[in-house]
Design an enzyme around this catalytic site. Structure first.
Site, PDB file in Angstrom:
ATOM      1  N   HIS A  49       1.645   9.232   1.388  1.00  0.00           N
ATOM      2  CA  HIS A  49       1.642   8.479   2.640  1.00  0.00           C
ATOM      3  C   HIS A  49       3.072   8.179   3.068  1.00  0.00           C
ATOM      4  O   HIS A  49       4.006   8.279   2.274  1.00  0.00           O
ATOM      5  CB  HIS A  49       0.871   7.163   2.473  1.00  0.00           C
ATOM      6  N   HIS A 132       9.941   8.444   4.489  1.00  0.00           N
ATOM      7  CA  HIS A 132       9.867   9.384   3.380  1.00  0.00           C
ATOM      8  C   HIS A 132       8.450   9.408   2.834  1.00  0.00           C
ATOM      9  O   HIS A 132       7.634   8.533   3.124  1.00  0.00           O
ATOM     10  CB  HIS A 132      10.846   9.007   2.263  1.00  0.00           C
TER      11      HIS A 132
END
EC number: 3.1.4.58
Length: 205
Positions: A49, A132
């Protein structure tokens, strides 16, 4: 069958999730690193995620407030075109893949989400957004595996994809031994639905 009672607190965050085919593409690129660095604690692909706001441990009673606010945030934002690109690390301990694409839109979405969370009276540590996708963590006695794995991802460029939903996610971190596990508390489609071209490639919202 009775459901287990809701815990008094939940550790939660707001996130985006890449589609399965984008995750599969990255997973194939990671196969050499998985074989070369077996001591790394690799995240499950289904748990990958992009965190927009980490809210920490909250009372379960805060979740209904968040549901209403985040539903509105998703409805008022269009889908974003993003991609996964390259690799890097934090403090030689955490391996990640970078995010490419509409970063301006991503930062705007994260800012709106955080403002809505604050409007619910929920306090959290508002860290700067560093987009990220966390892939793995190293053990304390292994300072080299993560930097080397990150270098191996330097040339990776994933295909672009459109975000579909805004996710409110709970985790079991700090609740006993074993790997971190995540679960969607709820997810909401963005206001502009994603269309798909005849060849299956993203055609835009």
């Amino acid at each position: 069958m009775d459901l287990p009672p809701e815990p008094p607190t939940l550790r939660v965050f707001v996130a985006l999730a890449p589609p399965d085919d984008a995750k599969d593409e990255l997973a194939r690129a990671l196969q050499p690193a998985c074989a070369a660095y077996p001591r790394l604690r690799w995240n499950r692909i289904e748990d990958w995620h992009i965190t927009l706001a980490f809210l920490g441990e909250l009372p379960s009673t805060a979740v209904p407030l968040l549901r209403s606010a985040l539903a509105g945030a998703a409805a008022s934002h269009p889908a974003l075109q993003l991609g996964l690109r390259g690799g890097g690390h934090f403090d030689e301990r955490l391996l990640w893949s970078g995010i490419d694409g509409d970063l301006e839109g991503l930062h705007a979405l994260a800012a709106d989400v955080r403002e809505l969370v604050r409007s619910c009276g929920i306090e959290f540590r508002d860290r700067p957004l560093r987009p990220h996708l966390t892939l793995a963590r190293s053990r304390r006695d292994d300072p080299v595996s993560v930097p080397q794995a990150a270098a191996g991802l330097g040339g990776f460029v994933g295909r672009p994809w459109w975000t579909e939903r805004l996710h409110l996610v709970g985790s079991n971190i700090g609740r006993g031994p074993g790997p971190i596990r995540y679960r969607d508390i709820e997810a909401w489609r963005f206001g502009a639905a994603v269309r798909t071209a005849d060849d299956g490639a993203p055609a835009g919202p």
